[in-house]
Design a protein around this motif. Structure first.
Motif, PDB file in Angstrom:
ATOM      1  N   TRP A  24       0.698  -1.455  -0.103  1.00 50.65           N
ATOM      2  CA  TRP A  24       0.166  -0.017   0.092  1.00 50.65           C
ATOM      3  C   TRP A  24       0.767   1.357   0.219  1.00 50.65           C
ATOM      4  O   TRP A  24       0.303   2.546   0.000  1.00 50.65           O
ATOM      5  N   ASP A  25       2.132   1.046   0.101  1.00 53.43           N
ATOM      6  CA  ASP A  25       2.906   2.348  -0.104  1.00 53.43           C
ATOM      7  C   ASP A  25       3.189   3.034  -1.456  1.00 53.43           C
ATOM      8  O   ASP A  25       2.612   2.468  -2.126  1.00 53.43           O
ATOM      9  N   ASP A  26       3.561   4.172  -1.462  1.00 50.90           N
ATOM     10  CA  ASP A  26       3.881   4.961  -2.449  1.00 50.90           C
ATOM     11  C   ASP A  26       5.132   5.696  -2.532  1.00 50.90           C
ATOM     12  O   ASP A  26       5.411   6.948  -2.420  1.00 50.90           O
ATOM     13  N   LEU A  27       6.144   4.842  -2.718  1.00 53.07           N
ATOM     14  CA  LEU A  27       7.564   5.286  -2.449  1.00 53.07           C
ATOM     15  C   LEU A  27       7.789   6.083  -1.129  1.00 53.07           C
ATOM     16  O   LEU A  27       7.417   5.451  -0.275  1.00 53.07           O
ATOM     17  N   THR A  28       8.128   7.248  -1.151  1.00 53.46           N
ATOM     18  CA  THR A  28       8.314   7.839   0.260  1.00 53.46           C
ATOM     19  C   THR A  28       6.911   8.770   0.450  1.00 53.46           C
ATOM     20  O   THR A  28       7.140   9.628   1.402  1.00 53.46           O
ATOM     21  N   ALA A  29       6.316   8.661  -0.361  1.00 55.56           N
ATOM     22  CA  ALA A  29       4.793   9.563  -0.249  1.00 55.56           C
ATOM     23  C   ALA A  29       3.886   8.852   0.811  1.00 55.56           C
ATOM     24  O   ALA A  29       3.863   7.707   1.032  1.00 55.56           O
ATOM     25  N   THR A  30       2.559   9.412   1.133  1.00 56.04           N
ATOM     26  CA  THR A  30       1.904   9.008   2.071  1.00 56.04           C
ATOM     27  C   THR A  30       2.381   9.117   3.620  1.00 56.04           C
ATOM     28  O   THR A  30       3.638   9.100   3.605  1.00 56.04           O
ATOM     29  N   HIS A  31       1.446   8.865   4.176  1.00 53.12           N
ATOM     30  CA  HIS A  31       1.814   9.073   5.864  1.00 53.12           C
ATOM     31  C   HIS A  31       0.902   8.638   6.787  1.00 53.12           C
ATOM     32  O   HIS A  31      -0.224   8.466   6.710  1.00 53.12           O
ATOM     33  N   ILE A  32       1.378   8.102   8.110  1.00 48.76           N
ATOM     34  CA  ILE A  32       0.841   7.807   9.175  1.00 48.76           C
ATOM     35  C   ILE A  32       1.298   8.434  10.335  1.00 48.76           C
ATOM     36  O   ILE A  32       2.712   8.589  10.468  1.00 48.76           O
ATOM     37  N   SER A  33       0.263   8.688  11.187  1.00 47.20           N
ATOM     38  CA  SER A  33       0.650   9.543  12.548  1.00 47.20           C
ATOM     39  C   SER A  33       0.180   8.857  13.667  1.00 47.20           C
ATOM     40  O   SER A  33      -0.737   8.187  13.709  1.00 47.20           O
ATOM     41  N   ALA A  34       0.840   9.088  14.728  1.00 40.52           N
ATOM     42  CA  ALA A  34       0.182   8.846  16.184  1.00 40.52           C
ATOM     43  C   ALA A  34       0.519   9.966  17.423  1.00 40.52           C
ATOM     44  O   ALA A  34       1.465  10.633  17.215  1.00 40.52           O
ATOM     45  N   ARG A  35      -0.579  10.037  18.003  1.00 42.49           N
ATOM     46  CA  ARG A  35      -0.271  11.045  19.111  1.00 42.49           C
ATOM     47  C   ARG A  35       0.710  10.657  20.132  1.00 42.49           C
ATOM     48  O   ARG A  35       0.942   9.495  20.513  1.00 42.49           O
ATOM     49  N   VAL A  36       1.495  11.504  20.736  1.00 41.72           N
ATOM     50  CA  VAL A  36       2.403  11.455  21.696  1.00 41.72           C
ATOM     51  C   VAL A  36       1.742  11.284  23.099  1.00 41.72           C
ATOM     52  O   VAL A  36       1.313  12.387  23.574  1.00 41.72           O
ATOM     53  N   PRO A  37       1.752  10.068  23.849  1.00 39.78           N
ATOM     54  CA  PRO A  37       1.071  10.242  25.136  1.00 39.78           C
ATOM     55  C   PRO A  37       1.478  11.468  26.060  1.00 39.78           C
ATOM     56  O   PRO A  37       2.774  11.765  26.139  1.00 39.78           O
ATOM     57  N   GLY A  38       0.697  12.056  26.677  1.00 35.52           N
ATOM     58  CA  GLY A  38       1.175  12.969  27.565  1.00 35.52           C
ATOM     59  C   GLY A  38       1.818  14.364  27.067  1.00 35.52           C
ATOM     60  O   GLY A  38       2.157  15.301  27.626  1.00 35.52           O
ATOM     61  N   GLU A  39       1.935  14.475  25.882  1.00 34.69           N
ATOM     62  CA  GLU A  39       2.461  15.555  25.142  1.00 34.69           C
ATOM     63  C   GLU A  39       1.529  16.246  23.890  1.00 34.69           C
ATOM     64  O   GLU A  39       0.786  15.425  23.332  1.00 34.69           O
ATOM     65  N   ASP A  40       1.662  17.575  23.755  1.00 37.69           N
ATOM     66  CA  ASP A  40       1.180  18.199  22.570  1.00 37.69           C
ATOM     67  C   ASP A  40       1.716  18.242  21.411  1.00 37.69           C
ATOM     68  O   ASP A  40       2.356  18.942  20.754  1.00 37.69           O
ATOM     69  N   ALA A  41       2.018  16.756  20.912  1.00 32.30           N
ATOM     70  CA  ALA A  41       2.727  16.618  19.686  1.00 32.30           C
ATOM     71  C   ALA A  41       2.344  15.318  19.034  1.00 32.30           C
ATOM     72  O   ALA A  41       1.630  14.458  19.872  1.00 32.30           O
ATOM     73  N   PHE A  42       2.806  14.973  18.085  1.00 30.52           N
ATOM     74  CA  PHE A  42       2.613  13.684  17.383  1.00 30.52           C
ATOM     75  C   PHE A  42       3.833  13.250  16.541  1.00 30.52           C
ATOM     76  O   PHE A  42       4.668  13.891  16.232  1.00 30.52           O
ATOM     77  N   LEU A  43       3.608  11.906  16.188  1.00 32.28           N
ATOM     78  CA  LEU A  43       4.702  11.315  15.438  1.00 32.28           C
ATOM     79  C   LEU A  43       4.567  11.047  13.955  1.00 32.28           C
ATOM     80  O   LEU A  43       3.268  10.921  13.899  1.00 32.28           O
ATOM     81  N   LEU A  44       5.674  11.385  13.127  1.00 31.68           N
ATOM     82  CA  LEU A  44       5.254  11.235  11.892  1.00 31.68           C
ATOM     83  C   LEU A  44       6.399  10.664  11.024  1.00 31.68           C
ATOM     84  O   LEU A  44       7.452  10.859  11.608  1.00 31.68           O
ATOM     85  N   ASN A  45       6.281  10.063   9.719  1.00 32.14           N
ATOM     86  CA  ASN A  45       7.424   9.385   9.194  1.00 32.14           C
ATOM     87  C   ASN A  45       8.658  10.498   8.893  1.00 32.14           C
ATOM     88  O   ASN A  45       8.148  11.464   8.413  1.00 32.14           O
ATOM     89  N   PRO A  46       9.717   9.967   8.609  1.00 31.86           N
ATOM     90  CA  PRO A  46      10.959  10.868   8.159  1.00 31.86           C
ATOM     91  C   PRO A  46      10.575  10.938   6.795  1.00 31.86           C
ATOM     92  O   PRO A  46      10.979   9.758   6.119  1.00 31.86           O
ATOM     93  N   HIS A  47      10.579  11.941   6.255  1.00 27.22           N
ATOM     94  CA  HIS A  47      10.591  11.849   4.574  1.00 27.22           C
ATOM     95  C   HIS A  47      11.714  11.678   3.965  1.00 27.22           C
ATOM     96  O   HIS A  47      12.737  12.569   3.956  1.00 27.22           O
ATOM     97  N   GLY A  48      11.659  10.574   3.282  1.00 25.50           N
ATOM     98  CA  GLY A  48      13.241  10.340   2.624  1.00 25.50           C
ATOM     99  C   GLY A  48      13.596   8.666   2.825  1.00 25.50           C
ATOM    100  O   GLY A  48      14.285   8.083   2.133  1.00 25.50           O
ATOM    101  N   LEU A  49      12.720   8.065   3.753  1.00 24.50           N
ATOM    102  CA  LEU A  49      12.775   6.737   4.133  1.00 24.50           C
ATOM    103  C   LEU A  49      11.647   6.004   3.536  1.00 24.50           C
ATOM    104  O   LEU A  49      10.518   6.455   3.761  1.00 24.50           O
ATOM    105  N   PHE A  50      11.878   4.850   2.922  1.00 22.04           N
ATOM    106  CA  PHE A  50      10.840   4.081   2.437  1.00 22.04           C
ATOM    107  C   PHE A  50      10.020   3.339   3.524  1.00 22.04           C
ATOM    108  O   PHE A  50      10.802   3.289   4.856  1.00 22.04           O
ATOM    109  N   PHE A  51       8.869   2.930   3.537  1.00 23.27           N
ATOM    110  CA  PHE A  51       8.236   2.610   4.796  1.00 23.27           C
ATOM    111  C   PHE A  51       8.752   1.224   5.291  1.00 23.27           C
ATOM    112  O   PHE A  51       8.512   0.896   6.398  1.00 23.27           O
ATOM    113  N   ASP A  52       9.481   0.473   4.348  1.00 26.82           N
ATOM    114  CA  ASP A  52      10.192  -0.847   5.059  1.00 26.82           C
ATOM    115  C   ASP A  52      11.358  -0.613   5.613  1.00 26.82           C
ATOM    116  O   ASP A  52      11.906  -1.462   6.000  1.00 26.82           O
TER     117      ASP A  52
END
Length: 254
Positions: free
Chosen positions: A38-66
């Protein structure tokens, strides 16, 4: 198979136990997207909220999903300030979409967006997702739509994205792709798995050229309500999916 991802220094000692657990699950989500194609080279993205912080996690643009690992995920706040990274930037369209969903829906902790062939195909169909089988009926009257506005770099689009998503946990971005969000990483993956499968089925059915049989409205809504009672789904499958990844390559845990 040994992990051959670019070396990113571990951040395990820089984050809380709760954040590390989310990082491992989110890295697993990326690896699963690659595993299922389901990946698209380095495009598209998945995120998750950081517990207890006003922040979230996102993929580094430049790495493939695998190649993504728990340590390579970028921590960013809702003002687009990078708080912790491994040397790679984030996808700015990803920031627009995910900051919208996570800030606008405090009930969800994870969001995923894909550009799969079947997902994009259905996103271009005027009728949207059809109630062709049980997998699609799960989303009956519970699926939102957002019209295409170009590459999501304009932060003003965030208000429209979250407005169109409403209370649903799945949305088709017209002429673009799929989006799901959930109370956990496992629920978000489960929703994406079955939304993608529903789109694949629709493309197959329409491509057959045969007349289609659709369930009546009463049956469609009854089935969707049955799925509502089961929700959130995905928790039972998640440990098995992690075992699958561990057999393939446990490097996502680094």
């Amino acid at each position: 198979m040994p992990d051959t991802a670019p070396i990113v220094k571990s951040v395990r000692d820089k984050v809380s136990d709760a954040e590390w657990e989310v990082r491992v699950d989110l890295a697993a989500f990326y690896r699963l997207v690659a595993h299922y194609g389901w990946d698209d080279l380095t495009a598209t993205h998945i995120s998750a909220r950081v517990p207890g912080e006003d922040a979230f996690l996102l993929n580094p643009h430049g790495l493939f999903f695998d190649e993504i690992t728990a340590s390579s995920l970028v921590k960013v706040d809702y003002d687009n300030n990078v708080l912790l990274d491994g040397g790679y930037p984030i996808n700015q369209a990803g920031f627009t979409i995910h900051s919208a969903v996570l800030s606008g829906r405090p009930d969800v902790t994870c969001a995923a967006h894909t550009h799969t062939r079947a997902g994009m195909a259905v996103s271009a169909m005027k009728d949207g997702l059809l109630p062709l089988a049980q997998t699609a009926l799960r989303f009956h009257n519970r699926l939102s739509y957002h019209d295409y506005e170009g590459v999501a770099l304009d932060h003003s689009e965030r208000e429209r994205l979250i407005g169109h998503l409403g209370k649903n946990k799945a949305m088709i971005l017209r002429n673009h792709g799929l989006l799901t969000c959930g109370e956990s990483v496992s629920e978000t993956f489960n929703l994406l798995f079955y939304l993608e499968k529903s789109c694949q089925l629709q493309v197959d059915c329409l491509g057959s050229g045969r007349e289609l049989h659709l369930p009546d409205e009463e049956t469609c809504e009854f089935t969707a309500q049955q799925f509502d009672k089961f929700s959130p789904l995905g928790k039972r499958d998640w440990p098995g999916l992690l075992r699958k990844l561990d057999r393939i390559d446990p490097g996502f845990r680094a």
